[in-house]
Design a protein around this motif. Structure first.
Motif, PDB file in Angstrom:
ATOM      1  N   THR A 142       0.836  -1.209   0.000  1.00  0.00           N
ATOM      2  CA  THR A 142       0.000   0.000   0.000  1.00  0.00           C
ATOM      3  C   THR A 142       0.865   1.249   0.000  1.00  0.00           C
ATOM      4  O   THR A 142       0.616   2.198  -0.760  1.00  0.00           O
ATOM      5  N   LEU A 143       1.908   1.244   0.816  1.00  0.00           N
ATOM      6  CA  LEU A 143       2.803   2.394   0.874  1.00  0.00           C
ATOM      7  C   LEU A 143       3.625   2.531  -0.400  1.00  0.00           C
ATOM      8  O   LEU A 143       3.924   3.654  -0.837  1.00  0.00           O
ATOM      9  N   ILE A 144       4.014   1.424  -1.017  1.00  0.00           N
ATOM     10  CA  ILE A 144       4.742   1.499  -2.289  1.00  0.00           C
ATOM     11  C   ILE A 144       3.868   2.131  -3.366  1.00  0.00           C
ATOM     12  O   ILE A 144       4.308   3.031  -4.108  1.00  0.00           O
ATOM     13  N   ILE A 145       2.627   1.680  -3.465  1.00  0.00           N
ATOM     14  CA  ILE A 145       1.689   2.254  -4.451  1.00  0.00           C
ATOM     15  C   ILE A 145       1.490   3.743  -4.170  1.00  0.00           C
ATOM     16  O   ILE A 145       1.528   4.577  -5.086  1.00  0.00           O
ATOM     17  N   ALA A 146       1.290   4.090  -2.888  1.00  0.00           N
ATOM     18  CA  ALA A 146       1.083   5.488  -2.516  1.00  0.00           C
ATOM     19  C   ALA A 146       2.306   6.326  -2.873  1.00  0.00           C
ATOM     20  O   ALA A 146       2.179   7.458  -3.368  1.00  0.00           O
ATOM     21  N   THR A 147       3.496   5.781  -2.644  1.00  0.00           N
ATOM     22  CA  THR A 147       4.724   6.512  -2.949  1.00  0.00           C
ATOM     23  C   THR A 147       4.847   6.774  -4.443  1.00  0.00           C
ATOM     24  O   THR A 147       5.225   7.881  -4.866  1.00  0.00           O
ATOM     25  N   ILE A 148       4.530   5.784  -5.263  1.00  0.00           N
ATOM     26  CA  ILE A 148       4.598   5.967  -6.721  1.00  0.00           C
ATOM     27  C   ILE A 148       3.618   7.048  -7.166  1.00  0.00           C
ATOM     28  O   ILE A 148       3.949   7.907  -7.993  1.00  0.00           O
ATOM     29  N   ILE A 149       2.416   7.040  -6.590  1.00  0.00           N
ATOM     30  CA  ILE A 149       1.406   8.040  -6.970  1.00  0.00           C
ATOM     31  C   ILE A 149       1.839   9.434  -6.523  1.00  0.00           C
ATOM     32  O   ILE A 149       1.715  10.411  -7.280  1.00  0.00           O
ATOM     33  N   VAL A 150       2.365   9.554  -5.295  1.00  0.00           N
ATOM     34  CA  VAL A 150       2.847  10.856  -4.810  1.00  0.00           C
ATOM     35  C   VAL A 150       3.971  11.362  -5.709  1.00  0.00           C
ATOM     36  O   VAL A 150       3.991  12.540  -6.104  1.00  0.00           O
ATOM     37  N   TYR A 151       4.907  10.479  -6.040  1.00  0.00           N
ATOM     38  CA  TYR A 151       6.030  10.879  -6.903  1.00  0.00           C
ATOM     39  C   TYR A 151       5.521  11.325  -8.276  1.00  0.00           C
ATOM     40  O   TYR A 151       5.955  12.354  -8.806  1.00  0.00           O
ATOM     41  N   ASN A 152       4.607  10.560  -8.860  1.00  0.00           N
ATOM     42  CA  ASN A 152       4.079  10.916 -10.186  1.00  0.00           C
ATOM     43  C   ASN A 152       3.328  12.239 -10.159  1.00  0.00           C
ATOM     44  O   ASN A 152       3.420  13.036 -11.104  1.00  0.00           O
ATOM     45  N   GLN A 153       2.581  12.489  -9.063  1.00  0.00           N
ATOM     46  CA  GLN A 153       1.854  13.754  -8.960  1.00  0.00           C
ATOM     47  C   GLN A 153       2.814  14.926  -8.838  1.00  0.00           C
ATOM     48  O   GLN A 153       2.622  15.971  -9.470  1.00  0.00           O
ATOM     49  N   MET A 154       3.858  14.772  -8.026  1.00  0.00           N
ATOM     50  CA  MET A 154       4.854  15.839  -7.891  1.00  0.00           C
ATOM     51  C   MET A 154       5.569  16.080  -9.219  1.00  0.00           C
ATOM     52  O   MET A 154       5.819  17.226  -9.609  1.00  0.00           O
ATOM     53  N   ASN A 155       5.884  14.996  -9.921  1.00  0.00           N
ATOM     54  CA  ASN A 155       6.547  15.110 -11.220  1.00  0.00           C
ATOM     55  C   ASN A 155       5.630  15.769 -12.240  1.00  0.00           C
ATOM     56  O   ASN A 155       6.064  16.587 -13.056  1.00  0.00           O
ATOM     57  N   PHE A 156       4.352  15.427 -12.175  1.00  0.00           N
ATOM     58  CA  PHE A 156       3.358  16.035 -13.063  1.00  0.00           C
ATOM     59  C   PHE A 156       3.284  17.544 -12.845  1.00  0.00           C
ATOM     60  O   PHE A 156       3.237  18.321 -13.805  1.00  0.00           O
ATOM     61  N   MET A 157       3.296  17.956 -11.590  1.00  0.00           N
ATOM     62  CA  MET A 157       3.200  19.379 -11.275  1.00  0.00           C
ATOM     63  C   MET A 157       4.454  20.136 -11.716  1.00  0.00           C
ATOM     64  O   MET A 157       4.379  21.278 -12.162  1.00  0.00           O
ATOM     65  N   ARG A 158       5.611  19.480 -11.578  1.00  0.00           N
ATOM     66  CA  ARG A 158       6.853  20.145 -11.975  1.00  0.00           C
ATOM     67  C   ARG A 158       6.969  20.287 -13.492  1.00  0.00           C
ATOM     68  O   ARG A 158       7.538  21.263 -13.983  1.00  0.00           O
TER      69      ARG A 158
END
Length: 793
Positions: A437-453
């Motif tokens: 669950t935390l791995i999936i959450a981490t990937i989503i958080v990273y992708n969202q931050m990357n998307f915003m940048r």
């Protein structure tokens, strides 16, 4: 007896030091992570709680209804503060605050105080900011009165007493008197300032009549209610108050405000009216859950390894029972060993936390704590938590071990049974469910931050140097001097840049029906060069041009969001329509493509642009990357020659704009680190369990090798069981992670889509991590000499 228990406990821990090490390391990592998270969560929840009257302080906010929309502002109109106290006996005081950037000079020392705050005279009555010198009742009474923080005062006066001395304020060189010295405001304060200036300076000197402006917004207002006041009843009286004081103007402007009260302690974490300037209660909840998850994983490891090793201690239990040991004594012995492990982990936790705290403060972006022993009661809580973990985590293994039947055990017919195996499998599935669950959450958080940048913002922010002239009379001369310099591509002036604040303007725009529709539009004052310099795209009409003399007074450009607000289905339909805004009237000459002038967390709002030279204080300089330091140095020389009274300061737009995402980036980094720790602890437990399982099957492995089994066969045999458990965990974790992260993404107006690839990636990562963890022991057993394996008992 007690001494004997400790001796046996230490001997047992040392005899099985590999498993003891895994347990201690797992518990230490988990308790360190939890302690750091606890410090962070406690700090976030402590905002503004240091005020002794915090429970009676409320912020006044406004829902402003116009014919076009409902605006949710962070404060009322300027007139509400001074009038509300007169009308309501339930109130002890009201304080308005508003930030500014003020030039302060003392001899040759000059600073543009970026963190200045205008405040009403009741400021120190309402809030508990400590005034070291001066009278809190009168310090902010008179115009041009200043209260410095200790750190700010040092810049101008060194170690001298500043109270009673004077400084020059603003570019006009107004003489201001220092009437107080306060401690630096705490880190956990929503209100932050290095310099307080009396509100009367603003309302009497700079903007007379502001106290009676009911349609002008832009301040924060706080009220202190008397003990026992019913907030709901007080709030219910506000509509009548506004009607009495401002009814005619509300009808004339067709704008109807509703006043609401927010508890001071809720503003930082729970208010949605401050943009990116506050915290997020959802992040606090998330980190609290992560801390619980990490602790649970460590406890699962402990129970798993202890119950797995129960067979080894069966004979010990049998002999103890034969010689008269009671079940309660055995239970106490094994729980004592568990608690001892946790106490050892607790001591390690203190040392590691002390080492990590400076880095953790840096990662969090604020001083969460200056030292482990800063708050002694936190250490006591950690010790109690360690003892509680030891008690709870050791309770089940202790009950299992103490319930062995001595006759069966001593005859060699002991087996851990299917229940123990089922428990261990269940715990492995549980801890890997959490980890995945935390791995999936981490990937989503990273992708969202990357998307915003990496999102196309719709404007150019590269190599854009921005200087605030603060309305200095020489700003035009400076702009012209810089325009012809080597290394400068272009220069533009404006009131705002993307990422900066911009005022809302009461506007009347002709809508599709031909009616003059009232709306509150964000407003940029710009010059003729702003649109081409920032590469803003026009969808219809034209940009401002020096060829059209009326553009300076009678032209407006809107964005796509604005024309949609007024009912236009295409940009061309809005061209030539009339507008009235802040005393200016004219026509819409162009429609520009939407660009993200605010954070991607917020939807693009309706925006208007007008030519207004007097309102343009920011100079944007697009400079070449070649010889950048030399170009900046030349620009500074021009500044010092033309505007010597002000310090030279600047920022680059890409850094400035990206500051909006600092809190999300910090959240992402913290989440990534703690998720990695959770996975690491899971791997430690899996490593210990695999090691024990391999050790138990030593003779089986030897027989299989003698009969011709290959290394691959042995590795598959030992790894397959654990991979099946991980597969079950993936199935359970995926919907849980999707639901949690889907909810988290709702805070962003522009967000990624949670795709199937994310779950596939997480599943592959989890399987690889588990396989690598188990394979180490499996390969070691598979390549061992079968002769040695068959000699073991």
């Amino acid at each position: 007896m007690l001494k004997n228990y400790f001796k046996i406990a230490f001997r047992n821990l040392w005899r099985h030091r590999v498993f003891s090490f895994i347990n201690v390391i797992g518990l230490t990592i988990s308790m360190t992570a939890c302690f750091l998270i606890f410090l962070y969560v406690h700090f976030e929840l402590s905002y503004d709680s240091f005020h002794s009257k915090a429970d009676r302080i409320y912020r006044v906010v406004t829902d402003l209804k116009t014919p076009s929309e409902m605006l949710h502002t962070g404060g009322p109109s300027w007139a509400v503060g001074p009038h509300i106290v007169q009308e309501f006996p339930q109130l002890e005081a009201a304080v308005r605050t508003t930030g500014d950037e003020l030039l302060v000079r003392k001899g040759n020392v000059k600073y543009q105080e970026l963190n200045s705050l205008y405040a009403d005279s009741a400021f120190f009555k309402v809030f508990d900011f400590k005034l070291l010198k001066g009278d809190p009742a009168t310090a902010l009474n008179e115009p041009l009165s200043i209260v410095f923080s200790q750190s700010a005062a040092k810049k101008y006066f060194g170690d001298q007493d500043p109270v009673g001395q004077t400084v020059l304020l603003t570019g006009d060189g107004l003489t201001a008197k220092i009437t107080g010295l306060m401690e630096d405001m705490p880190e956990n304060s929503l209100i932050k300032a290095d310099m307080l200036v009396s509100m009367t300076t603003l309302t009497r000197k700079f903007n007379p009549g502001l106290d009676d402006q009911w349609g002008n917004y832009g301040n924060s207002t706080y009220i202190l209610v008397k003990p026992g006041t019913r907030i709901s009843a007080l709030q219910a009286q506000f509509p009548a108050f506004l009607e009495r004081r401002n009814g005619d103007e509300m009808k004339r402007l067709n704008m109807y405000p509703t006043l609401l009260l927010e508890p001071l302690k809720d503003v930082y974490l729970r208010s949605t009216r401050n943009g990116n300037n506050t915290g997020n209660i959802n992040n606090v909840y998330i980190f609290s859950l992560v801390a619980v998850f990490i602790l649970l994983i460590a406890c699962f490891n402990f129970v798993n390894l202890t119950t797995a090793r129960s067979a080894e201690r069966a004979k010990e239990v049998g002999i103890r029972k034969v010689v008269g040991a009671m079940k309660a004594q055995l239970t106490a012995q094994f729980i004592g060993e568990s608690v001892l492990l946790c106490v050892i982990a607790f001591l390690f936790t203190l040392g590691i936390t002390a080492l990590l705290l400076p880095s953790f403060n840096q990662l969090a972006g604020k001083i969460i704590s200056t030292g482990v022993f800063q708050n002694g009661h936190f250490i006591l809580l950690l010790l109690l938590a360690a003892l509680g973990i030891g008690l709870l985590a050791g309770l089940y293994p202790a009950l299992v071990l103490s319930s062995f039947k001595p006759v069966s055990v001593l005859k060699g017919r002991f087996s851990t049974g299917s229940r123990g195996v089922l428990l261990r499998k269940g715990l492995v599935v549980s801890q890997f469910t959490i980890s995945i669950t935390l791995i999936i959450a981490t990937i989503i958080v990273y992708n969202q931050m990357n998307f915003m940048r990496n999102q196309d913002l719709g404007f150019n922010k590269d190599q854009m140097m921005v200087i605030n002239t603060n309305s200095d009379p020489a700003k035009e001369a400076f702009r012209n001097a810089v325009s012809g310099m080597a290394g400068v591509k272009s220069v533009a002036m404006s009131s705002s840049v993307p990422g900066g604040g911009n005022p809302g303007a009461y506007s009347m725009i002709q809508n599709k029906k031909g009616e003059m529709q009232i709306a509150n539009l964000d407003l940029y004052f710009v010059d003729f060069d702003y649109i081409p310099q920032y590469h803003l795209k026009l969808l219809a009409g034209r940009a401002f041009s020096r060829d059209f003399q009326t553009d300076t007074t009678q032209a407006m450009i809107l964005n796509e969001a604005a024309i949609k607000l007024f009912g236009y289905s295409s940009p061309k339909e809005a061209i030539g329509r009339r507008f009235s805004q802040w005393g200016r009237e004219g026509m819409i000459i162009g429609v520009m493509k939407d660009f993200h002038f605010r954070s991607l967390q917020q939807e693009i709002k309706p925006l208007s642009m007008r030519i207004e030279p007097n309102g343009c204080n920011l100079i944007s300089i697009n400079i070449s990357a070649k010889n950048l330091p030399a170009t900046i140095s030349d620009i500074e020389k021009k500044w010092n020659a033309l505007i010597p009274a002000r310090p030279f300061s600047y920022f680059f737009l890409d850094d400035f704009f990206d500051k909006q995402y600092r809190s999300e980036e910090r959240f992402g980094k913290l989440f990534l680190n703690f998720a990695a720790l959770a996975v690491l602890i899971s791997c430690l437990g899996l490593l210990g369990l695999a090691s024990y399982s391999t050790m138990q099957r030593t003779r089986e492995i030897g027989i299989r090798k003698v009969l011709g089994a290959s290394v691959t066969n042995i590795v598959n045999l030992l790894s397959g069981e654990f991979l099946k458990l991980v597969a079950i965990a993936i199935i359970i974790a995926s919907p849980i992670a999707w639901f949690a992260m889907h909810s988290w993404l709702q805070d962003f107006a522009y967000r990624i889509h949670i795709s199937l690839e994310i779950f596939i990636t997480a599943a592959i990562l989890a399987a690889l991590i588990a396989l690598l963890t188990v394979s180490f022991q499996a390969i070691k057993a598979a390549v061992a000499n079968p002769v040695n394996s068959l000699r073991t008992e």
